[in-house]
Structures are given as structure tokens and as C-alpha cells.
Design an enzyme around this catalytic site. Structure first.
Site, PDB file in Angstrom:
ATOM      1  N   HIS A  62       0.799  -1.172   0.009  1.00 23.04           N
ATOM      2  CA  HIS A  62       0.066   0.018   0.067  1.00 23.04           C
ATOM      3  C   HIS A  62       0.973   1.251  -0.074  1.00 23.04           C
ATOM      4  CE1 HIS A  62       0.949  -0.708   4.323  1.00 23.04           C
ATOM      5  NE2 HIS A  62       0.390   0.428   4.555  1.00 23.04           N
ATOM      6  N   ASP A  66       5.957   4.323   5.215  1.00 17.51           N
ATOM      7  CA  ASP A  66       6.991   3.212   5.705  1.00 17.51           C
ATOM      8  C   ASP A  66       7.042   1.860   4.958  1.00 17.51           C
ATOM      9  OD1 ASP A  66       4.086   2.791   6.480  1.00 17.51           O
ATOM     10  OD2 ASP A  66       4.937   1.738   8.245  1.00 17.51           O
TER      11      ASP A  66
END
Length: 319
Positions: A62, A66
Site C-alpha cells: 500500500h 513506511d
């Protein structure tokens, strides 16, 4: 060569001095597949002496920072290693991955001397299989997060059984390509007679199945997607005491992750994506204890930066 899994990073939110952001690299007979690419991924790859030039495909779960901010560095380095990349790089991820990568390449004037193929996933509409060859395939599965997010299923195809040479001679099957056709699982025609692979080959060997699951909240559909998998690498972001926070942010606690793999009857489970608040080893050990309390019969372990797992029959051995 072989079937190996390298743990590139294990953290969530931001990299720490001893823990990079969650990323996993699967090596399969010379083909390398990278799953997620957060900040610092190239540093961890370098430490583990893994060449980014050999990465065939990068699969992003996604578009949270991070999990993706290290991607452009890898894209750039593939053109600066002193050798021209022969094969295209495949980049897969939810809708937006193409614009993110292309726009940044253009804005930052990143030079690339190779082709990039984008595979954008429209969840529940895009064909589940996003990569396939003769020996393996990669599928995506929908996850439950604050933005569109997918997990990845790396599936080794069943291997054909042992070729019965004596039986082949008995049936007058000549040596050469025609025997290879049988080994590839296809029928042949000899002297007007159809010969099926099952007449010549022994029992096939079941391929191994590996899943990479992060970030997600609990939902029942996931259980069926990873049913009886050999290995599932799954997020364990929070301790059980922070279940309300985990539910709100659509993440999993250690116990929640273990509950999913328990219901799915997973053989081995690697916990990953640890919250930055857990910096001490004892904190991580507590996560493991909570997971094992939920699934005492399961083989559960903490992943660690630099860990390597090697396929061995029906499971993986930690090296």
C-alpha cells in the site's frame, strides 16, 4: 539458487538504528521478488549482500510511506551499478503506484536505462494472479486497512513426480523432447496411442505456499486466503493490551495475528512490522509470548533483520 526468504526489515512507521522497515525478499531459483520497500531498504540489502540488480519484481502492499519511500532509491540504483539491466523491472501495487513512481522519476530526473512494467491492482477487479511462470505464481489478496492495501501470496507450483525410465522404455517412448513433454504435464501420442503423464510420472510433490500480510485489521476472509499455507509472515504491530488502538488503526496485535493463522491452520508463522515503541528484545519476546498463548500448537517465531529462511521439504529452516 533454491527457495529462500530473506528478511530485509521488520519495523513499522520509521527505521531504527537496529531495525529497518518491513520488507521481505524471496529468492526462487535465481529470480528475486521484493515485497515492500520502505526507507532504508537499500541499506539493508547492501548489508545482506543482496544485489538489487537481480530483483525481478517489487510488490508494494500500500501507499503508506513506511512501505514505499525506499522504492525510488532502488529504481535509481539499478541504472548506476555499472551494468545495463537486461530484463524489465516489474512494479506491482494498488492504484496509484504507477503515478507515484513515474511522477517522482520525472520530477527528480532519475535516469533509468531499463524498462519498468507497472501492474496496478484494482482490488477485487484485477485478475488475482499478478505474476506467473512454469514454476511459481504470485497472487494478491485484499486486506483491511485505512487505505487500499493488499497482501501477497507466493505459490510454488506442484513439482512433477519422478520419471519412470523403465516404463518409458516399455511404452517405446524415445529419449529427447517428447519425454520432456510428459514431464511438463502434457499428453503425447505414440504410434496412435495417447500416453498421459500419470502413466510415467510418480506422485507429484506439493509446492510450498508463502504469504506476506501487512498492514491489516482482523477480517474473516483473510483466513480462507491463507488456509494451510506453509509459511505466513504477518504483522504483529501491537501488544494485546493495545487492542483498541490496533482496531482503530486497522492493525493487528500479536494475539490477533496468531488467531488468524490458527484458524487458517498455518504451519509456520513469522511475526513482523513491530511498532517503534518496542525497541528492547524483551518487548519483542512479549509479543511472541502473546502469540504463542493464542496458538500454542503453532510454530511461531519473531522475524529479525538479516534472518534467512531456506526451504526444506514442507517447511522453512531458519539460518
Amino acid at each position: 539458487m533454491g527457495f529462500n526468504i530473506n528478511i530485509i526489515g521488520t519495523g513499522g512507521t520509521r527505521p531504527l538504528h537496529n531495525r529497518y522497515l518491513s520488507s521481505v525478499l524471496i529468492e526462487y531459483n535465481g529470480d528475486n521478488f521484493l515485497f515492500d520497500c520502505g526507507e532504508g531498504t537499500q541499506m539493508s540489502l547492501r548489508k545482506q549482500k543482496i544485489s538489487w540488480q537481480k530483483i525481478k519484481m517489487i510488490c508494494i502492499t500500500h501507499l503508506h510511506a513506511d512501505h514505499i519511500t525506499g522504492l525510488l532509491g532502488i529504481v535509481m540504483l539499478m541504472s548506476q551499478s555499472g551494468e545495463t539491466r537486461k530484463d524489465p523491472l516489474i512494479i506491482a501495487g494498488p492504484v496509484g503506484i504507477k503515478n507515484y513512481t513515474k511522477n517522482n522519476i520525472d520530477m527528480l530526473k532519475i535516469y533509468t536505462n531499463y524498462e519498468i512494467i507497472y501492474k496496478e491492482i484494482i482490488i477485487d477487479k484485477t485478475e488475482k494472479i499478478i505474476y506467473e511462470d512454469k514454476t511459481k505464481k504470485i497472487e494478491y489478496t485484499r486486506l483491511k486497512h485505512s487505505i487500499e492495501c493488499v497482501g501477497y501470496l507466493f505459490i510454488e507450483k506442484d513439482k512433477p513426480g519422478k520419471f519412470n525410465t523403465e516404463k518409458a522404455e516399455e511404452l517405446n517412448i524415445p529419449k529427447g523432447p517428447i519425454r520432456k513433454t510428459l514431464q511438463d504435464g502434457k499428453e503425447i501420442l505414440i504410434n496412435g496411442k495417447i500416453i498421459k503423464p500419470s502413466e510415467i510420472l510418480g506422485k507429484s510433490k506439493k509446492g510450498l505456499k508463502v504469504a506476506y500480510i501487512t498492514d491489516t485489521g482482523y477480517f474473516k476472509e483473510l483466513i480462507q486466503q491463507i488456509k494451510n499455507f506453509n509459511l505466513v509472515i504477518i504483522e504483529s504491530t501491537f501488544k494485546n493490551e493495545l487492542k483498541k488502538e490496533a482496531d482503530k488503526k486497522l492493525h493487528l496485535t500479536a494475539g490477533g495475528a496468531a488467531n488468524i493463522v490458527k484458524q487458517a491452520k498455518v504451519l509456520q508463522t513469522g511475526l513482523i512490522h513491530f511498532s517503534e515503541r518496542y525497541t528492547l528484545r524483551k518487548d519483542l519476546e512479549n509479543l511472541l509470548k502473546e502469540a504463542k498463548l493464542e496458538y500454542p500448537d503453532g510454530e511461531i517465531f519473531l522475524t529479525k533483520d538479516g534472518m534467512r529462511l531456506e526451504a526444506n521439504k514442507n517447511n522453512f529452516i531458519i539460518k
